[in-house]
Structures are given as structure tokens and as C-alpha cells.
Design a protein around this motif. Sequence first.
Motif, short mmCIF file in Angstrom:
data_model
loop_
_atom_site.label_atom_id
_atom_site.label_comp_id
_atom_site.label_asym_id
_atom_site.label_seq_id
_atom_site.Cartn_x
_atom_site.Cartn_y
_atom_site.Cartn_z
N CYS A 15 0.86 -1.18 0.00
CA CYS A 15 0.00 0.00 0.00
C CYS A 15 0.90 1.24 0.00
O CYS A 15 1.90 1.28 0.70
N THR A 40 -0.89 6.47 -8.41
CA THR A 40 -1.88 5.40 -8.52
C THR A 40 -1.85 4.78 -9.92
O THR A 40 -2.24 3.64 -10.08
N GLN A 46 -3.83 0.49 -3.75
CA GLN A 46 -4.29 0.80 -2.41
C GLN A 46 -3.46 1.97 -1.89
O GLN A 46 -2.23 1.90 -1.91
N ILE A 47 -4.16 3.01 -1.44
CA ILE A 47 -3.45 4.16 -0.90
C ILE A 47 -4.04 4.59 0.43
O ILE A 47 -5.23 4.39 0.69
N ALA A 69 -10.85 9.61 -4.69
CA ALA A 69 -11.65 8.45 -4.25
C ALA A 69 -12.41 7.85 -5.43
O ALA A 69 -12.47 6.62 -5.59
N MET A 72 -10.01 5.97 -7.60
CA MET A 72 -9.65 4.68 -6.99
C MET A 72 -10.78 3.66 -7.17
O MET A 72 -10.52 2.49 -7.44
N LYS A 78 -8.48 1.04 -3.54
CA LYS A 78 -9.01 1.41 -2.24
C LYS A 78 -8.22 2.60 -1.71
O LYS A 78 -6.99 2.61 -1.77
N MET A 79 -8.94 3.58 -1.17
CA MET A 79 -8.31 4.74 -0.56
C MET A 79 -8.85 4.87 0.86
O MET A 79 -10.05 4.75 1.09
#
Length: 113
Positions: A15, A40, A46-47, A69, A72, A78-79
Motif C-alpha cells: 500500500c 496510482t 491501495q493508498i 476516491a 480509486m 481502495k483509498m
Amino acid sequence: MTVSLRGTREVKKNCQVFHLLGQLDAFSEPTFQRVILSYTKESANQIILDLSQIDFIDSSGLGALVRIAKHMDGIKGKMQIVSNPRVTQTVKMVRLEKFLNLKNSLDEALKDI
């Protein structure tokens, strides 16, 4: 000239974690969004945005968080956002706390990966 937003990036548990401090406002938002989105596109989906050291966030900053968001979501990523009381209050005023996936600590966010 002062820099209103500074940060670092590290990788933990597959991540990307961005530790940010300062102000997420109309001045810093374009660069913030461009940098986060560029990472990204090049690696992990994933962040975690660690905003626990953010002093101020305005509507431009909130807009950037929403756009990131949505991006993502679009790439099945996923954020999560590590918040502080000031950021949480601002996000709750516009009823985005669930959409922006706020967490109380980095540990809490890392457990949810």
C-alpha cells in the motif's frame, strides 16, 4: 513564498502511504491531486492519505479527495484517509465521512488493507 503542503511517500504492506502536512487548499490542490494520481497509475492500487498533520482543508481540498476516491473506485482500488479532528469536522460538515473512508490512525488503516 511558502509551500502550503508538504509530504512524503512510503510503501507498507503493498500500500502506498502518503504522509502530508500543512494546508490542503486551493493553492496546493492541483499539485496534490496530480502527484497522488500519478502514483496510482504507476503502481499499487491501495493508498492511505495520512492527513493527521493537516492544519487546514478547504472545499478545493475536499474536491480533490472526492476526485481521487472516485478514481480509486474506477480502478477497483481502495483509498483510506487518516484524519484528525479538524479534517474530520470539515468532512462531516459535507457528509462525506463514509465515502472518504476516514480512519483514526495509520495502524487502523493498515489493518484494513
